[in-house]
Design a protein around this motif. Structure first.
Motif, PDB file in Angstrom:
ATOM      1  N   GLY A 125       0.839  -1.195   0.000  1.00 16.79           N
ATOM      2  CA  GLY A 125       0.000   0.000   0.000  1.00 16.79           C
ATOM      3  C   GLY A 125       0.875   1.247   0.000  1.00 16.79           C
ATOM      4  N   TRP A 126       0.256   2.427  -0.154  1.00 18.17           N
ATOM      5  CA  TRP A 126       1.043   3.657  -0.348  1.00 18.17           C
ATOM      6  C   TRP A 126       0.237   4.880   0.031  1.00 18.17           C
ATOM      7  N   THR A 127       0.933   5.884   0.529  1.00 22.19           N
ATOM      8  CA  THR A 127       0.319   7.186   0.838  1.00 22.19           C
ATOM      9  C   THR A 127       1.372   8.265   0.625  1.00 22.19           C
ATOM     10  N   LEU A 128       0.964   9.323  -0.062  1.00 23.71           N
ATOM     11  CA  LEU A 128       1.880  10.430  -0.359  1.00 23.71           C
ATOM     12  C   LEU A 128       1.307  11.747   0.153  1.00 23.71           C
ATOM     13  N   HIS A 129       2.172  12.659   0.525  1.00 27.61           N
ATOM     14  CA  HIS A 129       1.771  14.047   0.766  1.00 27.61           C
ATOM     15  C   HIS A 129       1.287  14.624  -0.570  1.00 27.61           C
ATOM     16  N   PHE A 143       3.473  16.265  -3.161  1.00 26.20           N
ATOM     17  CA  PHE A 143       4.492  15.473  -3.865  1.00 26.20           C
ATOM     18  C   PHE A 143       3.865  14.469  -4.836  1.00 26.20           C
ATOM     19  N   GLU A 144       2.568  14.651  -5.094  1.00 25.33           N
ATOM     20  CA  GLU A 144       1.915  13.771  -6.071  1.00 25.33           C
ATOM     21  C   GLU A 144       2.300  14.194  -7.492  1.00 25.33           C
ATOM     22  N   GLY A 145       2.103  13.261  -8.416  1.00 29.92           N
ATOM     23  CA  GLY A 145       2.278  13.594  -9.835  1.00 29.92           C
ATOM     24  C   GLY A 145       3.709  13.618 -10.318  1.00 29.92           C
ATOM     25  N   LYS A 146       4.622  13.072  -9.521  1.00 27.55           N
ATOM     26  CA  LYS A 146       6.036  13.078  -9.916  1.00 27.55           C
ATOM     27  C   LYS A 146       6.656  11.679  -9.914  1.00 27.55           C
ATOM     28  N   GLY A 147       5.828  10.697  -9.675  1.00 27.91           N
ATOM     29  CA  GLY A 147       6.325   9.321  -9.758  1.00 27.91           C
ATOM     30  C   GLY A 147       6.966   8.785  -8.489  1.00 27.91           C
ATOM     31  N   TYR A 148       6.855   9.509  -7.372  1.00 24.32           N
ATOM     32  CA  TYR A 148       7.515   9.019  -6.144  1.00 24.32           C
ATOM     33  C   TYR A 148       6.877   7.730  -5.622  1.00 24.32           C
ATOM     34  N   ALA A 149       5.545   7.664  -5.669  1.00 19.71           N
ATOM     35  CA  ALA A 149       4.887   6.442  -5.170  1.00 19.71           C
ATOM     36  C   ALA A 149       5.239   5.255  -6.059  1.00 19.71           C
ATOM     37  N   THR A 150       5.290   5.491  -7.358  1.00 19.08           N
ATOM     38  CA  THR A 150       5.674   4.410  -8.282  1.00 19.08           C
ATOM     39  C   THR A 150       7.095   3.946  -7.971  1.00 19.08           C
ATOM     40  N   GLU A 151       7.984   4.913  -7.747  1.00 14.77           N
ATOM     41  CA  GLU A 151       9.394   4.577  -7.477  1.00 14.77           C
ATOM     42  C   GLU A 151       9.521   3.732  -6.203  1.00 14.77           C
ATOM     43  N   ARG A 181     -12.898   3.575  -6.589  1.00 14.47           N
ATOM     44  CA  ARG A 181     -13.073   5.005  -6.899  1.00 14.47           C
ATOM     45  C   ARG A 181     -11.761   5.773  -6.752  1.00 14.47           C
ATOM     46  N   ASN A 182     -10.775   5.145  -6.131  1.00 15.00           N
ATOM     47  CA  ASN A 182      -9.480   5.794  -5.902  1.00 15.00           C
ATOM     48  C   ASN A 182      -8.645   5.679  -7.186  1.00 15.00           C
ATOM     49  N   ILE A 183      -8.940   6.557  -8.139  1.00 17.67           N
ATOM     50  CA  ILE A 183      -8.341   6.376  -9.473  1.00 17.67           C
ATOM     51  C   ILE A 183      -6.827   6.575  -9.462  1.00 17.67           C
ATOM     52  N   GLY A 213      -1.603   0.078 -12.170  1.00 19.33           N
ATOM     53  CA  GLY A 213      -1.361  -0.141 -13.599  1.00 19.33           C
ATOM     54  C   GLY A 213       0.084   0.130 -13.974  1.00 19.33           C
ATOM     55  N   ARG A 214       0.651   1.222 -13.441  1.00 22.73           N
ATOM     56  CA  ARG A 214       2.054   1.542 -13.753  1.00 22.73           C
ATOM     57  C   ARG A 214       2.990   0.452 -13.255  1.00 22.73           C
ATOM     58  N   LEU A 215       2.580  -0.229 -12.178  1.00 21.88           N
ATOM     59  CA  LEU A 215       3.435  -1.277 -11.599  1.00 21.88           C
ATOM     60  C   LEU A 215       3.240  -2.633 -12.277  1.00 21.88           C
TER      61      LEU A 215
HETATM   62  C1  LIG Z   1      -2.350   6.876  -4.419  1.00 18.17           C
HETATM   63  C2  LIG Z   1      -1.224   7.900  -4.494  1.00 18.17           C
HETATM   64  C3  LIG Z   1      -0.029   7.394  -3.689  1.00 18.17           C
HETATM   65  C4  LIG Z   1      -0.818   8.096  -5.950  1.00 18.17           C
HETATM   66  O1  LIG Z   1       0.066   9.181  -6.040  1.00 18.17           O
HETATM   67  P1  LIG Z   1       0.587   9.679  -7.481  1.00 18.17           P
HETATM   68  O2  LIG Z   1       1.378  10.899  -7.273  1.00 18.17           O
HETATM   69  O3  LIG Z   1      -0.541   9.724  -8.446  1.00 18.17           O
HETATM   70  O4  LIG Z   1       1.529   8.493  -7.944  1.00 18.17           O
HETATM   71  P2  LIG Z   1       3.075   8.630  -8.347  1.00 18.17           P
HETATM   72  O5  LIG Z   1       3.830   9.276  -7.259  1.00 18.17           O
HETATM   73  O6  LIG Z   1       3.507   7.306  -8.801  1.00 18.17           O
HETATM   74  O7  LIG Z   1       3.023   9.665  -9.568  1.00 18.17           O
HETATM   75  C5  LIG Z   1       2.422   9.298 -10.788  1.00 18.17           C
HETATM   76  C6  LIG Z   1       2.130  10.546 -11.574  1.00 18.17           C
HETATM   77  O8  LIG Z   1       3.357  11.235 -11.770  1.00 18.17           O
HETATM   78  C7  LIG Z   1       3.687  11.227 -13.174  1.00 18.17           C
HETATM   79  N1  LIG Z   1       5.130  10.988 -13.237  1.00 18.17           N
HETATM   80  C8  LIG Z   1       6.048  11.976 -13.382  1.00 18.17           C
HETATM   81  N2  LIG Z   1       7.275  11.448 -13.326  1.00 18.17           N
HETATM   82  C9  LIG Z   1       7.135  10.107 -13.169  1.00 18.17           C
HETATM   83  C10 LIG Z   1       8.051   9.047 -13.052  1.00 18.17           C
HETATM   84  N3  LIG Z   1       9.379   9.239 -13.062  1.00 18.17           N
HETATM   85  N4  LIG Z   1       7.556   7.787 -12.864  1.00 18.17           N
HETATM   86  C11 LIG Z   1       6.233   7.565 -12.842  1.00 18.17           C
HETATM   87  N5  LIG Z   1       5.309   8.556 -12.949  1.00 18.17           N
HETATM   88  C12 LIG Z   1       5.761   9.821 -13.107  1.00 18.17           C
HETATM   89  C13 LIG Z   1       2.829  10.148 -13.795  1.00 18.17           C
HETATM   90  O9  LIG Z   1       2.573  10.404 -15.148  1.00 18.17           O
HETATM   91  C14 LIG Z   1       1.574  10.275 -12.963  1.00 18.17           C
HETATM   92  O10 LIG Z   1       0.896  11.434 -13.344  1.00 18.17           O
HETATM   93  P3  LIG Z   1      -0.683  11.423 -13.705  1.00 18.17           P
HETATM   94  O11 LIG Z   1      -1.395  11.120 -12.413  1.00 18.17           O
HETATM   95  O12 LIG Z   1      -0.928  12.796 -14.173  1.00 18.17           O
HETATM   96  O13 LIG Z   1      -0.850  10.356 -14.719  1.00 18.17           O
HETATM   97  C15 LIG Z   1      -1.700   9.259  -3.920  1.00 18.17           C
HETATM   98  O14 LIG Z   1      -2.749   9.750  -4.709  1.00 18.17           O
HETATM   99  C16 LIG Z   1      -2.146   9.211  -2.471  1.00 18.17           C
HETATM  100  O15 LIG Z   1      -1.331   9.188  -1.566  1.00 18.17           O
HETATM  101  N6  LIG Z   1      -3.476   9.200  -2.224  1.00 18.17           N
HETATM  102  C17 LIG Z   1      -3.996   9.289  -0.879  1.00 18.17           C
HETATM  103  C18 LIG Z   1      -3.760   8.046  -0.057  1.00 18.17           C
HETATM  104  C19 LIG Z   1      -4.380   6.836  -0.723  1.00 18.17           C
HETATM  105  O16 LIG Z   1      -5.521   6.885  -1.166  1.00 18.17           O
HETATM  106  N7  LIG Z   1      -3.615   5.755  -0.771  1.00 18.17           N
HETATM  107  C20 LIG Z   1      -4.025   4.534  -1.426  1.00 18.17           C
HETATM  108  C21 LIG Z   1      -4.923   3.707  -0.631  1.00 18.17           C
HETATM  109  S1  LIG Z   1      -5.377   2.247  -1.544  1.00 18.17           S
END
Ligand SMILES: CC(C)(COP(=O)(O)OP(=O)(O)OC[C@H]1O[C@@H](n2cnc3c(N)ncnc32)[C@H](O)[C@@H]1OP(=O)(O)O)[C@@H](O)C(=O)NCCC(=O)NCCS
Length: 201
Positions: free
Chosen positions: A113-117, A120-128, A153-155, A162-164
Motif C-alpha cells: 500500500g502507499w500514501t503520499l503528501h 508530492f503527487e504527480g512526480k512518480g515518487y509512489a511508483t518509485e 473510486r481511488n483512481i 497499472g504503472r506497476l
Molecule cells: C495513491 C497515491 C499514492 C498516488 O500518487 P501519485 O502521485 O498519483 O503516484 P506517483 O507518485 O507514482 O506519480 C504518478 C504521476 O506522476 C507522473 N510521473 C512523473 N514522473 C514520473 C516518473 N518518473 N515515474 C512515474 N510517474 C511519473 C505520472 O505520469 C503520474 O501522473 P498522472 O497522475 O498525471 O498520470 C496518492 O494519490 C495518495 O497518496 N493518495 C492518498 C492516499 C491513498 O488513497 N492511498 C491509497 C490507498 S489504496
C-alpha cells in the motif's frame, strides 16, 4: 504428506532501500511532523480505512511502526518512511509512506500500500517506492504474489497499480461499510513470473 509451506521463504529483517530519489526506511520519532502534515489531511484519508489523524495519534502510530522490521510470520508488516533524498531544500523530509505486509508464508504472498503528501503527487515518487518494494518482494524475499486492496473510486491508486504492472483480479461490491456508506473493494496483483517478464521486456 507434502508440506504445504513453500520451501523458499526465509524470515527476513528489513534494513533500508535506496531508490534514485528516496530512502525507504523505518519511521522514527523525528518523522511525526512530516507524517502528520499529510495524515491529518481529509483528502489524503478519503479512501483510507481511518479518519484524518491528530498529531498525538500519528506519534503513537510511529512509536509502534518504528519497531517493525521483521518479516517472519503472517501479519508481520512494515510502514516505511519515504524520505526525500534528492539535492533539494526538501531533502530529508518524509513525503509519504509505503505499507508492506506478509500475509501468507505458506503461499509466499504480501500486501502492498502507499500514501503520499499531496504536494508530492504527480512526480512518480509512489511508483518509485512501490517498484522498489516489488523488487524486494520478488528477489530478496522470494515471494510469489503481491496484491493491493483499494477502493475502485481511488483512481490515483488504480493508476499506480497499472504503472506497476498489477492486474485487477477482483471487484467486490459493497464489501465494507465504511465512513457511513457501502464501499467496494478492488484487488490488484502481480505474480513473480509477471514481474520478471516486465524486467526483461
Ligand atoms: C495513491 C497515491 C499514492 C498516488 O500518487 P501519485 O502521485 O498519483 O503516484 P506517483 O507518485 O507514482 O506519480 C504518478 C504521476 O506522476 C507522473 N510521473 C512523473 N514522473 C514520473 C516518473 N518518473 N515515474 C512515474 N510517474 C511519473 C505520472 O505520469 C503520474 O501522473 P498522472 O497522475 O498525471 O498520470 C496518492 O494519490 C495518495 O497518496 N493518495 C492518498 C492516499 C491513498 O488513497 N492511498 C491509497 C490507498 S489504496
Amino acid at each position: 504428506m507434502t508440506p504445504r509451506r513453500a520451501p523458499h521463504y526465509r524470515a527476513h529483517e528489513f534494513a533500508a532501500i535506496s531508490t534514485p530519489r528516496l530512502l525507504l526506511r523505518a519511521m522514527t520519532s523525528g518523522d511525526v511532523d512530516d507524517v502528520h502534515a499529510y495524515m491529518s489531511n481529509p483528502d489524503v484519508c478519503r479512501f483510507l480505512l481511518h479518519e484524518p489523524r491528530s498529531r498525538e495519534t500519528v506519534a503513537l502510530k510511529i512509536e509502534e511502526w518504528s519497531t517493525m522490521g521483521r518479516l517472519a510470520v503472517p501479519g508481520d508488516d512494515l510502514q516505511l518512511a519515504m524520505e526525500f533524498t534528492t539535492d533539494d531544500p526538501e531533502a530529508g523530509r518524509v513525503i509519504g509512506h509505503t505499507y508492506f505486509k506478509l500475509t501468507s508464508v505458506d503461499d509466499v504472498t504480501a500486501e502492498i500500500g502507499w500514501t503520499l503528501h499531496p504536494g508530492f503527487e504527480g512526480k512518480g515518487y509512489a511508483t518509485e517506492a512501490a517498484a522498489a518494494m516489488l523488487a524486494y518482494a520478488f528477489t530478496t524475499l522470494g515471494l510469489n504474489r503481491v496484491y493491493a486492496e483499494l477502493d475502485p473510486r481511488n483512481i490515483a491508486s488504480v493508476a499506480l497499480c497499472g504503472r506497476l504492472g498489477m492486474r485487477e483480479e477482483a471487484h467486490f461490491r459493497e464489501h465494507m461499510w465504511l465512513k457511513g456508506e457501502w464501499s467496494d473493494t478492488g484487488i490488484h496483483a502481480i505474480l513473480r513470473s509477471e514481474w520478471s517478464a516486465r524486467q526483461s521486456g
